[in-house]
Design a protein around this motif. Structure first.
Motif, PDB file in Angstrom:
ATOM      1  N   SER A  44      -3.431   1.824  16.119  1.00 37.21           N
ATOM      2  CA  SER A  44      -3.190   2.013  14.696  1.00 37.21           C
ATOM      3  C   SER A  44      -1.724   2.342  14.435  1.00 37.21           C
ATOM      4  O   SER A  44      -0.998   2.817  15.318  1.00 37.21           O
ATOM      5  CB  SER A  44      -4.086   3.132  14.143  1.00 37.21           C
ATOM      6  N   LEU A  45      -1.323   2.083  13.179  1.00 34.42           N
ATOM      7  CA  LEU A  45       0.053   2.335  12.753  1.00 34.42           C
ATOM      8  C   LEU A  45       0.029   2.625  11.254  1.00 34.42           C
ATOM      9  O   LEU A  45      -0.622   1.894  10.498  1.00 34.42           O
ATOM     10  CB  LEU A  45       0.916   1.097  13.024  1.00 34.42           C
ATOM     11  N   SER A  46       0.736   3.666  10.855  1.00 37.73           N
ATOM     12  CA  SER A  46       0.862   3.991   9.427  1.00 37.73           C
ATOM     13  C   SER A  46       2.316   3.935   9.033  1.00 37.73           C
ATOM     14  O   SER A  46       3.183   4.473   9.736  1.00 37.73           O
ATOM     15  CB  SER A  46       0.306   5.388   9.142  1.00 37.73           C
ATOM     16  N   GLY A  75       7.399  -0.120   1.498  1.00 34.79           N
ATOM     17  CA  GLY A  75       8.824  -0.409   1.413  1.00 34.79           C
ATOM     18  C   GLY A  75       9.549  -0.335   2.739  1.00 34.79           C
ATOM     19  O   GLY A  75      10.640  -0.893   2.883  1.00 34.79           O
ATOM     20  N   ARG A  76       8.929   0.369   3.706  1.00 35.20           N
ATOM     21  CA  ARG A  76       9.573   0.489   5.015  1.00 35.20           C
ATOM     22  C   ARG A  76       9.185  -0.695   5.898  1.00 35.20           C
ATOM     23  O   ARG A  76       8.361  -1.519   5.536  1.00 35.20           O
ATOM     24  CB  ARG A  76       9.149   1.787   5.695  1.00 35.20           C
ATOM     25  N   SER A  79      -2.108  -3.810   4.513  1.00 33.09           N
ATOM     26  CA  SER A  79      -3.036  -2.978   5.292  1.00 33.09           C
ATOM     27  C   SER A  79      -4.197  -3.844   5.789  1.00 33.09           C
ATOM     28  O   SER A  79      -4.951  -4.419   4.997  1.00 33.09           O
ATOM     29  CB  SER A  79      -3.561  -1.827   4.434  1.00 33.09           C
ATOM     30  N   ALA A  80      -4.312  -3.932   7.092  1.00 31.72           N
ATOM     31  CA  ALA A  80      -5.304  -4.806   7.731  1.00 31.72           C
ATOM     32  C   ALA A  80      -5.214  -4.574   9.235  1.00 31.72           C
ATOM     33  O   ALA A  80      -4.380  -3.803   9.709  1.00 31.72           O
ATOM     34  CB  ALA A  80      -5.021  -6.278   7.417  1.00 31.72           C
ATOM     35  N   VAL A 121      -0.553   0.779   5.184  1.00 33.24           N
ATOM     36  CA  VAL A 121       0.679   0.956   4.416  1.00 33.24           C
ATOM     37  C   VAL A 121       0.377   1.926   3.287  1.00 33.24           C
ATOM     38  O   VAL A 121      -0.474   1.663   2.423  1.00 33.24           O
ATOM     39  CB  VAL A 121       1.198  -0.380   3.862  1.00 33.24           C
ATOM     40  N   ILE A 122       1.070   3.037   3.313  1.00 32.89           N
ATOM     41  CA  ILE A 122       0.806   4.132   2.377  1.00 32.89           C
ATOM     42  C   ILE A 122       1.653   3.950   1.124  1.00 32.89           C
ATOM     43  O   ILE A 122       2.868   3.837   1.218  1.00 32.89           O
ATOM     44  CB  ILE A 122       1.125   5.472   3.043  1.00 32.89           C
TER      45      ILE A 122
END
Lengths: 114, 114
Positions: free
Chosen positions: A10-12, A16-17, A85-86, A112-113
């Protein structure tokens, strides 16, 4: 024997980043690499690919980098958007060897937050 | 044009029963693939068709699994005497011609064996 590995489950990332998704492979016969994106309850959707004769392929916000000596590829998404986000799957094929299938990694879930 | 379609979208069956999963590839695509994704795993290759013939069945996990393709189009994956470990998402993909090209996936069939 997992020939394609995605070591980060996982990655958060903030909206914009840049999102950087990594993939490693072990089979030196692989000469074609792909990234697929998968939403829940849907099949994987082709995103971008790269042939082993290149080290970079860009399509809009998505860029794939290939480092053959390290047997490593990465997918860069910039700027990241909430709709990105997927789960992202890396896949590889040995086309010149006449391979019939793709070898997939286990996927990285990107969030993606906003 | 229509993408790859699969039916049923969900299937719940009892251990020991037979199930049939159907795939309609993209019109004109000669190559067709079956994969499965078990919980927490990557996509696992099962079988590849070129036209109506299956030159690569190497991924079928046991002789309880079989597949056929008729008219160079629709394919059916059959699992006989289902076991609980057969529970997975079964994905079908097609590509325009030769093996190893970019594959386009259907939404999958979620199989649950009780």
């Amino acid at each position: 024997d997992q020939q394609v590995k995605q070591n980060s489950p996982s990655l958060s990332v903030q909206e914009g980043r840049i999102s950087i998704l990594n993939c490693d492979y072990t089979n030196s016969m692989f000469d074609y690499f792909l990234w697929y994106k998968k939403y829940p309850a849907e099949g994987p959707t082709f995103l971008i690919s790269i042939s082993s004769i290149k080290d970079k392929n860009e399509d809009g916000r998505f860029t794939v980098f290939l480092n053959k000596s390290a047997k490593h590829l990465s997918l860069h998404i910039v700027p990241s958007q909430p709709g990105d986000s997927a789960v992202y799957f890396c896949a590889a094929s040995a086309r010149k060897a006449g391979a019939n299938n793709l070898f997939f990694g286990t996927g990285t879930r990107l969030t993606v937050i906003p | 044009g229509a993408g790859v379609s699969q039916s049923p979208s969900n299937k719940v069956t009892e251990k020991g029963k037979d199930v049939e999963l159907r795939c309609d590839p993209i019109s004109g695509h000669t190559a067709l693939y079956w994969y499965r994704q078990s919980l927490g795993q990557g996509l696992e290759f099962l079988i590849y068709f070129q036209g109506n013939s299956a030159p690569d069945k190497s991924g079928l996990p046991s002789d309880r699994f079989s597949a056929e393709r008729t008219g160079g189009s629709v394919s059916t994956l059959t699992i006989q005497r289902t076991q609980q470990e057969d529970s997975a998402v079964y994905l079908c993909a097609s590509s325009p011609d030769r093996a190893g090209e970019t594959q386009y996936f259907g939404p999958g069939t979620r199989l649950l064996v009780l």
